[in-house]
Design an enzyme around this catalytic site. Structure first.
Site, PDB file in Angstrom:
ATOM      1  N   GLU A  19      -0.029  -7.729  -4.088  1.00  0.00           N
ATOM      2  CA  GLU A  19      -1.192  -6.885  -4.398  1.00  0.00           C
ATOM      3  C   GLU A  19      -0.853  -5.417  -4.166  1.00  0.00           C
ATOM      4  O   GLU A  19      -0.168  -5.062  -3.205  1.00  0.00           O
ATOM      5  CB  GLU A  19      -2.416  -7.276  -3.581  1.00  0.00           C
ATOM      6  CG  GLU A  19      -2.309  -6.981  -2.105  1.00  0.00           C
ATOM      7  CD  GLU A  19      -3.631  -7.129  -1.358  1.00  0.00           C
ATOM      8  OE1 GLU A  19      -4.313  -6.098  -1.164  1.00  0.00           O
ATOM      9  OE2 GLU A  19      -3.962  -8.252  -0.974  1.00  0.00           O
ATOM     10  N   GLY A  52       1.094  -6.359   5.445  1.00  0.00           N
ATOM     11  CA  GLY A  52       0.976  -4.962   5.094  1.00  0.00           C
ATOM     12  C   GLY A  52       2.140  -4.129   5.565  1.00  0.00           C
ATOM     13  O   GLY A  52       3.271  -4.281   5.105  1.00  0.00           O
ATOM     14  N   SER A  53       1.877  -3.243   6.536  1.00  0.00           N
ATOM     15  CA  SER A  53       2.884  -2.271   6.957  1.00  0.00           C
ATOM     16  C   SER A  53       4.093  -2.909   7.641  1.00  0.00           C
ATOM     17  O   SER A  53       5.152  -2.285   7.735  1.00  0.00           O
ATOM     18  CB  SER A  53       2.256  -1.231   7.880  1.00  0.00           C
ATOM     19  OG  SER A  53       1.694  -1.845   9.030  1.00  0.00           O
ATOM     20  N   THR A  62      -7.986  -3.551  -1.863  1.00  0.00           N
ATOM     21  CA  THR A  62      -8.923  -2.461  -1.579  1.00  0.00           C
ATOM     22  C   THR A  62      -9.777  -2.156  -2.814  1.00  0.00           C
ATOM     23  O   THR A  62      -9.984  -1.001  -3.187  1.00  0.00           O
ATOM     24  CB  THR A  62      -8.188  -1.202  -1.073  1.00  0.00           C
ATOM     25  OG1 THR A  62      -7.173  -1.581  -0.135  1.00  0.00           O
ATOM     26  CG2 THR A  62      -9.157  -0.275  -0.340  1.00  0.00           C
ATOM     27  N   ARG A 110       0.835  -1.205   0.000  1.00  0.00           N
ATOM     28  CA  ARG A 110       0.000   0.000   0.000  1.00  0.00           C
ATOM     29  C   ARG A 110       0.871   1.256   0.000  1.00  0.00           C
ATOM     30  O   ARG A 110       1.796   1.385   0.797  1.00  0.00           O
ATOM     31  CB  ARG A 110      -0.903   0.011   1.240  1.00  0.00           C
ATOM     32  CG  ARG A 110      -1.963   1.107   1.225  1.00  0.00           C
ATOM     33  CD  ARG A 110      -2.808   1.076   2.498  1.00  0.00           C
ATOM     34  NE  ARG A 110      -3.306  -0.268   2.793  1.00  0.00           N
ATOM     35  CZ  ARG A 110      -4.391  -0.788   2.242  1.00  0.00           C
ATOM     36  NH1 ARG A 110      -5.082  -0.092   1.362  1.00  0.00           N
ATOM     37  NH2 ARG A 110      -4.784  -2.008   2.569  1.00  0.00           N
ATOM     38  N   LYS A 155     -10.338 -13.714   3.041  1.00  0.00           N
ATOM     39  CA  LYS A 155      -9.352 -12.937   3.790  1.00  0.00           C
ATOM     40  C   LYS A 155      -9.951 -12.554   5.138  1.00  0.00           C
ATOM     41  O   LYS A 155     -10.870 -11.736   5.203  1.00  0.00           O
ATOM     42  CB  LYS A 155      -8.972 -11.684   2.994  1.00  0.00           C
ATOM     43  CG  LYS A 155      -7.962 -10.806   3.702  1.00  0.00           C
ATOM     44  CD  LYS A 155      -7.666  -9.541   2.909  1.00  0.00           C
ATOM     45  CE  LYS A 155      -8.722  -8.486   3.133  1.00  0.00           C
ATOM     46  NZ  LYS A 155      -8.301  -7.163   2.579  1.00  0.00           N
ATOM     47  N   GLY A 187      -1.820  -7.238  11.434  1.00  0.00           N
ATOM     48  CA  GLY A 187      -1.012  -7.458  12.627  1.00  0.00           C
ATOM     49  C   GLY A 187      -0.162  -8.713  12.615  1.00  0.00           C
ATOM     50  O   GLY A 187       0.268  -9.185  13.671  1.00  0.00           O
TER      51      GLY A 187
END
Length: 210
Positions: free
Chosen positions: A44, A183-184, A73, A21, A133, A163
């Site tokens: 993605e 993710g992050s 998203t 992202r 998901k 997380g």
């Protein structure tokens, strides 16, 4: 080989989905390269990233023969065709919007909508979803995964997102999860390629140790 067959093959190779992202088209190929080098085979680009269709197109051209590239998203059915037109094969959503799922199936792409309850999961499956998901996983313990896995079809991949760290994957796998979205903890805007590569290697090594 269909997009679904490719998805299952890539998930078997490495049960991790990189969610990059915020990536920009100018950096996406370099980021994709380090993720692939670390062993990740599904990537993605969320559509709330800068110029996401350009990034998906560049990734698909560079890695599409070796990795599965798609969009995250995805909130509207018309976005599905836009992803397909630039070479994406995977549609990931944060919700179980039936119109997006049906558009994805009709386009011959892989549908992986986000869900949190069994009701949402079965609604998504009725619409044709190929994978589920679980999101956000910060609010779902492995016990929740175990309970849901008991009623969900065994052949539907269950991907845990939110997380996830290299250290907390084993309880989810033991409970019946089939993979993880990253993710992050893996990528964030401004992070160097070395940092992304190091994080990717840690996740891949972590899941392979389980």
């Amino acid at each position: 080989m269909s997009a679904l067959e490719i998805f299952r093959q890539r998930l078997d190779e490495c049960p991790l989905v990189a969610i990059i992202r915020g990536v920009t088209p100018d950096e996406v190929e370099a980021v994709g390269d380090v993720l692939y080098a670390a062993g990740i085979r599904i990537i993605e680009v969320p559509l709330n990233s800068p110029d996401p269709f350009a990034s998906i197109g560049r990734l698909a051209k560079r890695l599409g023969a070796r990795a599965l590239i798609g969009a995250g998203t995805v909130l509207q059915p018309e976005q599905v065709e836009q992803v397909r037109d630039v070479g994406g094969q995977l549609i990931v959503s944060p919700n179980t919007y039936v119109a997006v799922i049906e558009a994805t199936v009709a386009a011959g792409m892989v549908s992986s909508p986000g869900f949190f309850t069994p009701s949402e999961a079965f609604e998504a499956l009725r619409a044709g979803a190929h994978a589920l998901k679980l999101f956000p996983a910060e609010a779902a313990t492995p016990a929740v995964v175990k309970g849901q896995r008991a009623v969900l079809p065994k052949d539907v991949p269950l991907i845990v997102v939110g997380g996830v760290t290299p250290a907390n994957m084993k309880p989810y796998l033991d409970a019946g999860a089939d993979g993880f979205g990253l993710g992050s903890g893996l990528y964030a805007p401004g992070r160097s390629l070395d940092e992304v590569a190091s994080a990717a290697r840690a996740y891949v090594e972590g899941v392979r140790r389980q």
